[in-house]
Design an enzyme around this catalytic site. Structure first.
Site, PDB file in Angstrom:
ATOM      1  N   LYS A  82      13.567  -8.205  18.237  1.00 28.46           N
ATOM      2  CA  LYS A  82      12.813  -8.246  16.976  1.00 28.46           C
ATOM      3  C   LYS A  82      13.722  -7.976  15.773  1.00 28.46           C
ATOM      4  O   LYS A  82      13.657  -8.679  14.781  1.00 28.46           O
ATOM      5  CB  LYS A  82      11.690  -7.198  16.968  1.00 28.46           C
ATOM      6  CG  LYS A  82      10.647  -7.376  18.055  1.00 28.46           C
ATOM      7  CD  LYS A  82       9.479  -6.400  17.870  1.00 28.46           C
ATOM      8  CE  LYS A  82       9.873  -4.945  17.996  1.00 28.46           C
ATOM      9  NZ  LYS A  82      10.157  -4.495  19.366  1.00 28.46           N
TER      10      LYS A  82
ATOM     11  N   ARG B 241       1.533  -0.766  16.839  1.00 32.95           N
ATOM     12  CA  ARG B 241       1.882  -0.525  18.239  1.00 32.95           C
ATOM     13  C   ARG B 241       0.692  -0.068  19.056  1.00 32.95           C
ATOM     14  O   ARG B 241       0.819   0.117  20.262  1.00 32.95           O
ATOM     15  CB  ARG B 241       2.945   0.566  18.306  1.00 32.95           C
ATOM     16  CG  ARG B 241       4.374   0.045  18.294  1.00 32.95           C
ATOM     17  CD  ARG B 241       5.300   1.255  18.386  1.00 32.95           C
ATOM     18  NE  ARG B 241       6.549   0.950  19.006  1.00 32.95           N
ATOM     19  CZ  ARG B 241       7.642   0.587  18.358  1.00 32.95           C
ATOM     20  NH1 ARG B 241       7.614   0.407  17.070  1.00 32.95           N
ATOM     21  NH2 ARG B 241       8.761   0.388  19.013  1.00 32.95           N
TER      22      ARG B 241
ATOM     23  N   ARG C  42      23.094  -0.485  25.054  1.00 36.90           N
ATOM     24  CA  ARG C  42      23.296  -1.209  23.790  1.00 36.90           C
ATOM     25  C   ARG C  42      23.725  -0.219  22.709  1.00 36.90           C
ATOM     26  O   ARG C  42      23.406   0.976  22.743  1.00 36.90           O
ATOM     27  CB  ARG C  42      22.035  -1.983  23.387  1.00 36.90           C
ATOM     28  CG  ARG C  42      21.036  -1.194  22.608  1.00 36.90           C
ATOM     29  CD  ARG C  42      19.913  -2.036  22.040  1.00 36.90           C
ATOM     30  NE  ARG C  42      18.850  -1.151  21.590  1.00 36.90           N
ATOM     31  CZ  ARG C  42      17.711  -1.545  21.072  1.00 36.90           C
ATOM     32  NH1 ARG C  42      17.436  -2.826  20.953  1.00 36.90           N
ATOM     33  NH2 ARG C  42      16.818  -0.664  20.669  1.00 36.90           N
TER      34      ARG C  42
ATOM     35  N   ARG D 260      21.688   4.719  20.145  1.00 36.65           N
ATOM     36  CA  ARG D 260      20.458   5.334  19.662  1.00 36.65           C
ATOM     37  C   ARG D 260      19.993   6.342  20.683  1.00 36.65           C
ATOM     38  O   ARG D 260      20.061   6.083  21.877  1.00 36.65           O
ATOM     39  CB  ARG D 260      19.394   4.246  19.490  1.00 36.65           C
ATOM     40  CG  ARG D 260      19.049   3.983  18.046  1.00 36.65           C
ATOM     41  CD  ARG D 260      18.191   2.780  17.916  1.00 36.65           C
ATOM     42  NE  ARG D 260      16.903   2.927  18.617  1.00 36.65           N
ATOM     43  CZ  ARG D 260      15.940   2.014  18.552  1.00 36.65           C
ATOM     44  NH1 ARG D 260      16.113   0.916  17.853  1.00 36.65           N
ATOM     45  NH2 ARG D 260      14.806   2.197  19.195  1.00 36.65           N
TER      46      ARG D 260
ATOM     47  N   ARG E  87       9.582   4.474  27.046  1.00 37.00           N
ATOM     48  CA  ARG E  87       9.321   3.510  25.966  1.00 37.00           C
ATOM     49  C   ARG E  87       8.670   2.248  26.512  1.00 37.00           C
ATOM     50  O   ARG E  87       7.762   1.696  25.905  1.00 37.00           O
ATOM     51  CB  ARG E  87      10.623   3.141  25.245  1.00 37.00           C
ATOM     52  CG  ARG E  87      10.992   4.143  24.166  1.00 37.00           C
ATOM     53  CD  ARG E  87      12.435   3.980  23.763  1.00 37.00           C
ATOM     54  NE  ARG E  87      12.707   2.774  23.019  1.00 37.00           N
ATOM     55  CZ  ARG E  87      13.906   2.212  22.954  1.00 37.00           C
ATOM     56  NH1 ARG E  87      14.930   2.746  23.581  1.00 37.00           N
ATOM     57  NH2 ARG E  87      14.079   1.130  22.237  1.00 37.00           N
TER      58      ARG E  87
HETATM   59  P1  ADP Z   1      12.188  -0.404  19.637  1.00 36.29           P
HETATM   60  O1  ADP Z   1      13.515  -1.059  19.541  1.00 36.29           O
HETATM   61  O2  ADP Z   1      12.067   0.504  20.799  1.00 36.29           O
HETATM   62  O3  ADP Z   1      11.034  -1.331  19.486  1.00 36.29           O
HETATM   63  P2  ADP Z   1      11.805   0.889  16.991  1.00 36.29           P
HETATM   64  O4  ADP Z   1      13.057   1.067  16.255  1.00 36.29           O
HETATM   65  O5  ADP Z   1      10.837  -0.140  16.498  1.00 36.29           O
HETATM   66  O6  ADP Z   1      12.153   0.676  18.513  1.00 36.29           O
HETATM   67  O7  ADP Z   1      11.014   2.295  17.078  1.00 36.29           O
HETATM   68  C1  ADP Z   1      11.619   3.437  17.608  1.00 36.29           C
HETATM   69  C2  ADP Z   1      10.598   4.532  17.855  1.00 36.29           C
HETATM   70  O8  ADP Z   1       9.929   4.873  16.630  1.00 36.29           O
HETATM   71  C3  ADP Z   1       9.481   4.202  18.828  1.00 36.29           C
HETATM   72  O9  ADP Z   1       9.860   4.358  20.172  1.00 36.29           O
HETATM   73  C4  ADP Z   1       8.423   5.230  18.390  1.00 36.29           C
HETATM   74  O10 ADP Z   1       8.753   6.509  18.852  1.00 36.29           O
HETATM   75  C5  ADP Z   1       8.579   5.247  16.885  1.00 36.29           C
HETATM   76  N1  ADP Z   1       7.689   4.272  16.228  1.00 36.29           N
HETATM   77  C6  ADP Z   1       8.082   3.177  15.504  1.00 36.29           C
HETATM   78  N2  ADP Z   1       7.015   2.492  15.057  1.00 36.29           N
HETATM   79  C7  ADP Z   1       5.921   3.147  15.519  1.00 36.29           C
HETATM   80  C8  ADP Z   1       4.517   2.917  15.433  1.00 36.29           C
HETATM   81  N3  ADP Z   1       4.022   1.856  14.778  1.00 36.29           N
HETATM   82  N4  ADP Z   1       3.689   3.806  16.038  1.00 36.29           N
HETATM   83  C9  ADP Z   1       4.153   4.866  16.694  1.00 36.29           C
HETATM   84  N5  ADP Z   1       5.460   5.144  16.833  1.00 36.29           N
HETATM   85  C10 ADP Z   1       6.346   4.296  16.255  1.00 36.29           C
END
Ligand code: ADP
Length: 215
Positions: free
Chosen positions: A13, A88, A127, A154, A165
């Protein structure tokens, strides 16, 4: 053009969002990046969110909904946006529907990047990410190809957080797709292949150059 990127962690994404942002000049609204910025700045929200992210869990809906509401009210969102990482959960999706109505916006497309589980696990473990621009790189890369910043892992890409996750994605986030399928705006995109191939598929899904609406 109001786009929503949907896909599992590691589905690509962020990479496609960066491409869309530079191509169309619309903001990339990434809730994960916003949370990591709060953590880096040591704000009260950051302090609350840090252990949640490290464990691979979700930040509570009311916090996330408030965050996206404020962001979408900023003037740069008026001409279009790419949301990445939200909604989410189904309550977040319902709140976004209300918010879009209030702001007199509508979602043009939900771009679903589809990648199978085994590949997701492989992509996530090991990664590396540029702490400055958030671009991701495969294991073994030293510095960001764009700005030269040394790469880091990360915290939630460490093995112990990857599985939670994926699990929370399957239970809480997969139902979100059904929410949008009902609205008939989901484009399913094969997320395997080179970045250029996937970019081609994404552009195709939004009508080649993205200047055509979907009303
Ligand atoms: P990924 O690459 O895992 O999709 P993101 O960078 O989008 O990760 O998000 C990292 C973390 O931030 C998620 O695992 C969650 O803990 C938190 N997070 C991000 N967006 C949301 C959301 N809309 N609702 C709840 N938690 C969120």
């Amino acid at each position: 053009m109001n786009l929503l990127l949907y896909g599992a962690p590691g589905s690509g994404k962020g990479t496609q969002a960066n491409m869309l942002r530079s191509r169309f000049g619309i903001p990339h609204i990434a809730t994960g990046d916003m949370l990591r910025a709060e953590i880096a700045a040591g704000t009260p929200l950051g302090l609350q969110a840090q252990p949640i992210l490290a464990a691979g869990q979700y930040v509570p809906d009311d916090i996330m909904i408030g965050m996206i509401r404020n962001r979408l009210r900023e003037p740069d969102s008026a001409g279009g946006f790419i949301i990445d990482g939200f909604p989410r959960t189904v309550p977040q999706a319902e709140a976004l529907d209300v918010l879009m109505r209030d702001l007199n916006h509508h979602l043009d497309r939900v771009l679903y990047l589809k990648v199978e589980m085994a590949e997701l696990l492989e992509r996530l473990s090991g990664r590396l990410v540029c702490p400055k621009c958030q671009r991701t790189y495969p294991p073994g890369t030293v510095a960001c190809a764009v700005d030269g910043t040394p790469l880091v892992q990360r915290e939630d890409d460490k093995t112990e957080a990857v599985r939670p996750r994926i699990e929370i994605y399957l239970t809480k986030t997969v139902p979100v797709l059904e929410h949008y399928r009902g609205a008939g705006i989901v484009s399913e995109i094969d997320g395997r292949g080179t970045i250029d191939q996937i970019t081609g598929r994404v552009l195709n899904a939004i009508g080649e150059n993205g200047r055509f609406g979907f009303h």
